[in-house]
Write a protein that holds these residues in place. Structure first.
Motif, PDB file in Angstrom:
ATOM      1  N   PRO A  39       0.804  -1.232   0.000  1.00 52.87           N
ATOM      2  CA  PRO A  39       0.000   0.000   0.000  1.00 52.87           C
ATOM      3  C   PRO A  39       0.834   1.278   0.000  1.00 52.87           C
ATOM      4  N   TYR A  40       2.147   1.145   0.034  1.00 49.08           N
ATOM      5  CA  TYR A  40       3.027   2.295   0.191  1.00 49.08           C
ATOM      6  C   TYR A  40       2.848   3.312  -0.937  1.00 49.08           C
ATOM      7  N   ALA A  41       2.876   2.838  -2.180  1.00 51.75           N
ATOM      8  CA  ALA A  41       2.793   3.747  -3.324  1.00 51.75           C
ATOM      9  C   ALA A  41       1.461   4.483  -3.341  1.00 51.75           C
ATOM     10  N   GLY A  61      -0.657   5.045  -0.772  1.00 53.48           N
ATOM     11  CA  GLY A  61      -0.755   5.969   0.347  1.00 53.48           C
ATOM     12  C   GLY A  61       0.093   7.205   0.145  1.00 53.48           C
ATOM     13  N   GLY A  62       1.324   7.026  -0.337  1.00 56.94           N
ATOM     14  CA  GLY A  62       2.196   8.173  -0.540  1.00 56.94           C
ATOM     15  C   GLY A  62       1.662   9.137  -1.577  1.00 56.94           C
ATOM     16  N   THR A  63       1.063   8.607  -2.650  1.00 61.73           N
ATOM     17  CA  THR A  63       0.524   9.462  -3.707  1.00 61.73           C
ATOM     18  C   THR A  63      -0.716  10.216  -3.250  1.00 61.73           C
ATOM     19  N   LEU A  64      -1.629   9.512  -2.582  1.00 61.01           N
ATOM     20  CA  LEU A  64      -2.903  10.130  -2.201  1.00 61.01           C
ATOM     21  C   LEU A  64      -2.768  11.063  -0.997  1.00 61.01           C
ATOM     22  N   VAL A  79      -6.049  -6.243   7.005  1.00 58.42           N
ATOM     23  CA  VAL A  79      -6.553  -4.897   6.706  1.00 58.42           C
ATOM     24  C   VAL A  79      -5.861  -3.863   7.590  1.00 58.42           C
ATOM     25  N   LEU A  80      -5.714  -4.176   8.864  1.00 58.58           N
ATOM     26  CA  LEU A  80      -5.035  -3.257   9.776  1.00 58.58           C
ATOM     27  C   LEU A  80      -3.566  -3.073   9.389  1.00 58.58           C
ATOM     28  N   ARG A  81      -2.944  -4.143   8.928  1.00 55.79           N
ATOM     29  CA  ARG A  81      -1.551  -4.053   8.466  1.00 55.79           C
ATOM     30  C   ARG A  81      -1.456  -3.118   7.270  1.00 55.79           C
ATOM     31  N   CYS A  82      -2.420  -3.235   6.360  1.00 50.22           N
ATOM     32  CA  CYS A  82      -2.450  -2.346   5.196  1.00 50.22           C
ATOM     33  C   CYS A  82      -2.625  -0.883   5.620  1.00 50.22           C
ATOM     34  N   PHE A 136      -0.266   2.169   4.725  1.00 48.66           N
ATOM     35  CA  PHE A 136      -0.847   3.207   3.876  1.00 48.66           C
ATOM     36  C   PHE A 136      -0.428   4.600   4.343  1.00 48.66           C
ATOM     37  N   VAL A 137      -0.352   4.792   5.665  1.00 49.58           N
ATOM     38  CA  VAL A 137      -0.025   6.127   6.181  1.00 49.58           C
ATOM     39  C   VAL A 137       1.469   6.301   6.459  1.00 49.58           C
TER      40      VAL A 137
END
Length: 432
Positions: free
Chosen positions: A84-86, A88-91, A131-134, A138-139
């Motif tokens: 989810p890194y990409a 989260g970083g973009t949004l 989901v919590l890991r994501c 994400f943040v």
């Protein structure tokens, strides 16, 4: 470490009358940076959250494996820290400038603490844990970008910023080495859920340090009401604003691409050591070589070199950093591989000079999102580099893939350095 900013809670009404960073006497070494009280709080919070993340990664893989008996689900739990890194970083990148840094950082830590607490809850199913890991991943880039940008508020935009960023980067490398060992020892003494509970405590302590140990400062950029200001507030508009300028784009790629080539040997060390008949102990030692070399290089460059010298060695060391990987072409034994990886790590002394060049090229009002996108691309492209290395190794011997990455990486870096040189006199950004 990570999280979303609090959208409604007002910032405490005790801001200082000035937000100017303290003046730091430019003496050699890292000691002057630690004299800044706010940086000490940020440094301690960084260490706590990093160790929490590493311990959580190990504990979660064990927890999910015990719950499902599936190696695939266990591996997926680890991978979800990167996927989810990409996105989260973009949004989320615009939020790093739209909201006060302290609010963003504390909010991120609190969200991560809540996610870790949810994982510990006995009734949480495996799907909920994933989901919590994501959510934590994400943040993560927002937290990292806001923290990097806030260093300029704490330390100024001179050499103190470069040294402060270097210290945080060294802690990150060291935490990866120490954290996995600490996590293994911890799991030998307590259950995975108990270990994750300690992670929750680490995030809460980090939030407390940041809240009490740093000053309230205003956001760097107010939300635009229309026109180009509103366009910059959108994720894609912010991305164009950061990458629209020729020089900043070249410097960003110079920060992203060399590490993407550097991870190739790490991705292929397991098959390589098996191919040359080395054991798992040797594999463990070799896996530590690159980060150890990187930490040693930064420590040496930050403590022993002047700012002028660091600036002079940036280009030659960046160009040379992939070259030690060419030693893999001869399918060497572990001793030569160890030397090659240490040399590749030591060449990363160029990052301190590159940090200064990057900060000088970023407008103040874009600093938060630029730093967020920088960490996002760095993490994402390293993952891509590992994946491409693995795919190439399906068709070619591992030593050929590693040596090829060294040759290709050196060529790419030389081209980027030429672009940086050509854009030296550029002023402003392409997108206004």
């Amino acid at each position: 470490m990570p999280t979303t900013p609090e959208p409604t809670a007002p910032e405490p009404a005790t801001p200082e009358p000035t937000t100017q960073a303290p003046t730091i006497t430019p003496t050699p070494g890292y000691r002057p940076v630690f004299r800044v009280r706010e940086f000490r709080a940020v440094f301690a919070a960084h260490l706590l959250s990093l160790l929490g993340v590493v311990v959580a990664e190990i504990s979660l893989t064990v927890l999910v494996y015990r719950a499902t008996g599936s190696p695939l689900m266990s591996a997926l739990t680890f991978a979800l820290g990167f996927l989810p890194y990409a996105l989260g970083g973009t949004l989320l990148a615009p939020l790093a400038d739209r909201y006060p840094a302290r609010r963003v950082l504390v909010g991120c830590d609190l969200l991560c603490a809540a996610c870790a607490a949810g994982m510990v809850w006995p009734g949480t199913p495996v799907a909920g844990i994933l989901v919590l890991r994501c959510a934590m991943a994400f943040v993560a880039p927002l937290f990292q970008g806001a923290r990097s940008a806030s260093l300029a508020d704490l330390l100024g935009t001179g050499e103190a910023f470069v040294l402060g960023r270097s210290l945080l980067r060294m802690v990150a490398q060291s935490a990866q080495l120490a954290g996995f060992g600490l996590g293994g020892l911890l799991l030998a003494a307590v259950s995975p859920r108990a270990a994750i509970a300690l992670t929750t405590a680490g995030f809460l302590a980090s939030a407390l340090l940041l809240r009490l140990g740093t000053r309230a400062r205003p956001a760097r950029a107010a939300g635009g009401s229309g026109g180009s200001g509103a366009a910059r507030e959108s994720p894609l508009g912010g991305l164009r604003a950061v990458l629209g300028g020729r020089r900043l784009r070249a410097l960003t790629l110079l920060c992203w691409l060399p590490p993407a080539f550097a991870v190739v040997p790490e991705a292929l060390l397991a098959p390589y050591t098996e191919d040359v008949g080395a054991g798992t102990v040797t594999l463990g030692v070799l896996m530590c070589a690159l980060p150890v070399g990187t930490v040693a290089a930064e420590l040496w460059a930050g403590s022993a070199l002047t700012a002028r010298t660091r600036s002079r060695i940036t280009a030659p060391l960046a160009a040379a950093s992939p070259l030690p990987l060419l030693l893999f072409a001869g399918r060497p034994g572990p001793a030569v591989v160890l030397a090659a990886l240490l040399l590749a790590g030591l060449a990363h002394a160029y990052t301190l000079g590159l940090d200064r060049m990057y900060l000088d090229a970023v407008p103040d009002e874009l600093r938060g999102r630029a730093m967020t996108l920088l960490s996002t691309g760095l993490m994402t492209l390293q993952g891509v580099g590992m994946a491409l290395a693995g795919a190439a190794a399906e068709f070619l011997p591992a030593h050929v893939v590693v040596a090829g990455s060294g040759a290709l990486g050196s060529g790419v870096v030389v081209l980027l350095l030429a672009e940086v040189r050509r854009s030296r006199n550029e002023t402003g950004l392409a997108v206004k």
